[in-house]
Write a protein that holds these residues in place. Structure first.
Motif, mmCIF file in Angstrom:
data_model
loop_
_atom_site.group_PDB
_atom_site.id
_atom_site.type_symbol
_atom_site.label_atom_id
_atom_site.label_comp_id
_atom_site.label_asym_id
_atom_site.label_seq_id
_atom_site.Cartn_x
_atom_site.Cartn_y
_atom_site.Cartn_z
ATOM 1 N N SER A 281 -1.767 -18.074 11.389
ATOM 2 C CA SER A 281 -1.108 -17.723 10.139
ATOM 3 C C SER A 281 -0.326 -16.442 10.348
ATOM 4 C CB SER A 281 -2.101 -17.533 8.992
ATOM 5 O OG SER A 281 -1.404 -17.126 7.812
ATOM 6 N N PRO A 282 0.989 -16.469 10.123
ATOM 7 C CA PRO A 282 1.820 -15.288 10.364
ATOM 8 C C PRO A 282 1.603 -14.165 9.364
ATOM 9 C CG PRO A 282 3.129 -17.026 9.343
ATOM 10 C CD PRO A 282 1.787 -17.628 9.664
ATOM 11 N N ASP A 283 0.977 -14.432 8.230
ATOM 12 C CA ASP A 283 0.779 -13.401 7.212
ATOM 13 C C ASP A 283 -0.351 -12.442 7.562
ATOM 14 O OD1 ASP A 283 2.828 -14.419 5.754
ATOM 15 O OD2 ASP A 283 1.639 -15.008 4.014
ATOM 16 N N ASP A 284 -1.240 -12.841 8.471
ATOM 17 C CA ASP A 284 -2.376 -12.009 8.840
ATOM 18 C C ASP A 284 -1.932 -10.880 9.768
ATOM 19 O OD1 ASP A 284 -3.851 -13.866 7.408
ATOM 20 O OD2 ASP A 284 -4.522 -14.958 9.193
ATOM 21 N N GLY A 285 -2.866 -10.034 10.171
ATOM 22 C CA GLY A 285 -2.510 -8.963 11.087
ATOM 23 C C GLY A 285 -3.605 -7.925 11.194
ATOM 24 N N HIS A 286 -3.219 -6.660 11.324
ATOM 25 C CA HIS A 286 -4.210 -5.584 11.400
ATOM 26 C C HIS A 286 -3.573 -4.272 10.949
ATOM 27 C CE1 HIS A 286 -2.453 -4.202 15.297
ATOM 28 N NE2 HIS A 286 -2.324 -5.495 15.561
ATOM 29 N N CYS A 287 -4.427 -3.338 10.531
ATOM 30 C CA CYS A 287 -3.975 -2.013 10.118
ATOM 31 C C CYS A 287 -5.080 -1.013 10.403
ATOM 32 C CB CYS A 287 -3.541 -2.018 8.649
ATOM 33 S SG CYS A 287 -4.828 -2.461 7.468
ATOM 34 N N THR A 288 -4.902 0.221 9.933
ATOM 35 C CA THR A 288 -5.826 1.308 10.277
ATOM 36 C C THR A 288 -6.840 1.518 9.153
ATOM 37 O OG1 THR A 288 -4.033 2.371 11.503
ATOM 38 C CG2 THR A 288 -5.965 3.720 10.987
ATOM 39 N N PRO A 289 -8.127 1.187 9.380
ATOM 40 C CA PRO A 289 -9.119 1.277 8.310
ATOM 41 C C PRO A 289 -9.257 2.660 7.676
ATOM 42 C CG PRO A 289 -9.967 -0.049 10.118
ATOM 43 C CD PRO A 289 -8.685 0.568 10.601
ATOM 44 N N GLU A 290 -9.297 3.714 8.501
ATOM 45 C CA GLU A 290 -9.475 5.059 7.927
ATOM 46 C C GLU A 290 -8.321 5.433 7.019
ATOM 47 O OE1 GLU A 290 -9.568 4.196 11.113
ATOM 48 O OE2 GLU A 290 -11.003 5.392 12.270
ATOM 49 N N ALA A 291 -7.115 4.985 7.368
ATOM 50 C CA ALA A 291 -5.954 5.305 6.534
ATOM 51 C C ALA A 291 -6.068 4.653 5.168
ATOM 52 C CB ALA A 291 -4.661 4.862 7.230
ATOM 53 N N VAL A 292 -6.613 3.435 5.125
ATOM 54 C CA VAL A 292 -6.806 2.753 3.851
ATOM 55 C C VAL A 292 -7.799 3.528 2.986
ATOM 56 C CG1 VAL A 292 -7.652 0.645 2.745
ATOM 57 C CG2 VAL A 292 -6.214 0.485 4.797
ATOM 58 N N PHE B 222 0.815 -1.213 0.000
ATOM 59 C CA PHE B 222 0.000 0.000 0.000
ATOM 60 C C PHE B 222 0.852 1.267 0.000
ATOM 61 C CE2 PHE B 222 -3.463 2.820 1.115
ATOM 62 C CZ PHE B 222 -4.577 2.198 0.573
ATOM 63 N N GLY B 223 1.853 1.294 0.857
ATOM 64 C CA GLY B 223 2.706 2.478 0.904
ATOM 65 C C GLY B 223 3.386 2.745 -0.422
ATOM 66 N N GLN B 224 3.845 1.684 -1.059
ATOM 67 C CA GLN B 224 4.548 1.818 -2.342
ATOM 68 C C GLN B 224 3.582 2.167 -3.471
ATOM 69 O OE1 GLN B 224 6.756 -1.725 -3.414
ATOM 70 N NE2 GLN B 224 6.653 -1.254 -5.592
ATOM 71 N N ASP B 225 2.455 1.465 -3.548
ATOM 72 C CA ASP B 225 1.533 1.639 -4.666
ATOM 73 C C ASP B 225 0.625 2.857 -4.511
ATOM 74 O OD1 ASP B 225 2.637 -0.669 -5.617
ATOM 75 O OD2 ASP B 225 0.866 -1.937 -5.296
ATOM 76 N N ILE B 226 0.155 3.083 -3.295
ATOM 77 C CA ILE B 226 -0.838 4.138 -3.058
ATOM 78 C C ILE B 226 -0.203 5.372 -2.425
ATOM 79 C CG2 ILE B 226 -3.089 4.636 -2.004
ATOM 80 C CD1 ILE B 226 -3.179 2.480 -4.134
ATOM 81 N N GLY B 227 0.948 5.177 -1.778
ATOM 82 C CA GLY B 227 1.634 6.311 -1.168
ATOM 83 C C GLY B 227 1.054 6.744 0.150
ATOM 84 N N HIS B 228 0.557 5.779 0.935
ATOM 85 C CA HIS B 228 -0.100 6.121 2.193
ATOM 86 C C HIS B 228 0.292 5.092 3.245
ATOM 87 C CE1 HIS B 228 -3.118 9.182 3.201
ATOM 88 N NE2 HIS B 228 -3.576 8.356 4.126
ATOM 89 N N ASP B 229 0.639 5.562 4.435
ATOM 90 C CA ASP B 229 0.971 4.660 5.539
ATOM 91 C C ASP B 229 -0.319 4.199 6.207
ATOM 92 O OD1 ASP B 229 2.034 3.271 7.673
ATOM 93 O OD2 ASP B 229 2.715 5.051 8.753
ATOM 94 N N ILE B 230 -0.534 2.877 6.274
ATOM 95 C CA ILE B 230 -1.768 2.348 6.860
ATOM 96 C C ILE B 230 -1.513 1.641 8.188
ATOM 97 C CG2 ILE B 230 -2.960 2.175 4.648
ATOM 98 C CD1 ILE B 230 -2.311 -0.860 4.662
#
Length: 381
Positions: free
Chosen positions: A142-153, A74-82
């Motif tokens: 599963s180690p690939d899962d996790g969480h991030c900030t919905p509003e930032a997305v 996301f950071g690379q493609d969209i330019g936003h930290d989530i």
């Protein structure tokens, strides 16, 4: 206002902004997203932020895994930290039936490239030290899962969509959809009429009313779900996974220096109410006492209530209506919409453009209920 759009996207949450971005980035001109409130003001801003591919349904596994890839870029493609934290998902299993069900899910997930595995209670406690293991038979991790900030997305997708030429109207409710001869001709709003031949419904818990505007039944019910946030937790493990006691549905993950805690409420009735209440607290406390008693010592410092958008089989509605031309929809995700937003944006873009999506979502058509072909998802909270 009297304007034209090649496509009108209704809903400014993760689904709507992802769809608008993917359409505009593909070169679709005159994309217009309409949101009756602020962006992310609906269910997205109230989500727990979990992202995963640990599902029982192959379509959900594929959509979740594809979205995990997009979140990682996301950071690379969209330019936003989530604020993505890939700390994993840990499902705690307390009955032989749960273990057997998750073993079957893990076999399917592994076949699709998801690195999930079954772990014993000792490893589960090593991964999530706040739990107690009495009565625990196993856990799925599963180690690939996790969480991030919905509003930032959402705001990342919205900014990227604008850069590609999409327009976004906030504080603009859709009051009607005009049709002629089975084709959409316009969307009406308090600001005026928007001429268009295509509408995409991404209105979440409010989707049934949008579908009714063109005679399409989108069987989505709103259901209040609540989240609590705690005071800082001393010594909180930096890699604490999203931990879910599957029997009780109690879950928690790190939220800043504290914890975000949630749980389903079987006494909740469908409706649009989002005011928080404490009727769920005794059941929450009982679940904590059983599985993570140290959580009972934490002071609650905040929380909120939001809406799940629930379908009869707790699975999404994705597709295009057959009764009216160019009415597409992506809704009814029943709690796993935020985490599938990136992949569903791709899918809806391809449906609009007449391309073959990376996954066949035909079984998620709203028509499956009339055809008596539900597609239930087991790994849900």
């Amino acid at each position: 206002m009297d304007t034209y759009a090649s496509v009108v996207v209704i809903g400014g949450g993760v689904m709507g902004t992802s769809i608008a971005y993917h359409l505009a980035a593909a070169g679709v001109r005159d994309v217009l997203l309409v949101e009756r409130d602020e962006l992310a003001a609906g269910s997205t801003s109230k989500a727990a932020g979990g992202v995963r591919a640990q599902f029982s349904d192959e379509l959900n596994i594929r959509l979740g895994a594809r979205s995990l890839e997009a979140f990682a870029r996301f950071g690379q493609d969209i330019g936003h930290d989530i604020g993505l934290r890939r700390v994993g998902y840990l499902f705690l299993l307390s009955t032989p039936e749960e273990v057997a069900s998750f073993e079957a899910s893990i076999r399917l997930q592994n076949a699709l490239g998801v690195p999930s595995r079954l772990v014993d209670p000792a490893e589960a406690r090593r991964l999530s030290p706040l739990i107690r293991t009495e009565g625990l038979l196993a856990a799925a991790f599963s180690p690939d899962d996790g969480h991030c900030t919905p509003e930032a997305v959402v705001h990342g997708y919205a900014a990227a969509a604008r850069r590609h030429g999409a327009q976004i109207l906030r504080h603009t409710a859709v009051t009607g959809i005009e049709t002629r001869g089975g084709a959409i001709t316009a969307v009406t709003t308090p600001l005026g009429r928007i001429s268009t031949g295509t509408v995409i419904c991404a209105a979440g818990a409010w989707s049934r009313a949008v579908g009714a505007m063109v005679g399409v039944d989108l069987p989505v019910q709103p259901l209040r779900r609540q989240i609590a946030v705690t005071e800082p937790v001393p010594g909180l493990p930096p890699g604490l996974p999203m931990t879910i006691d599957f029997t009780s549905t109690l879950y928690f993950h790190a939220e800043g220096p504290g914890l975000l805690v949630g749980m389903s409420d079987p006494d909740e009735r469908p409706g649009f109410a989002t005011d928080p209440h404490d009727r769920w607290i005794p059941r929450l406390a009982a679940a904590m006492q059983h599985r993570a008693p140290s959580l009972l010592d934490l002071r609650r410092t905040g929380g909120w209530a939001g809406l799940y958008e629930v379908t009869p089989d707790h699975n999404a509605l994705i597709g295009e209506a057959t009764s009216v031309s160019r009415f597409l929809y992506a809704t009814g995700f029943s709690g796993h919409g935020f985490l599938q937003g990136p992949a569903v944006g791709e899918v809806v873009r391809d449906l609009y453009l007449g391309r073959v999506p990376f996954v066949d979502v035909t079984p998620l058509s709203a028509g499956r209920f009339a055809a008596d072909a539900p597609r239930p998802e087991v790994n849900r909270v």
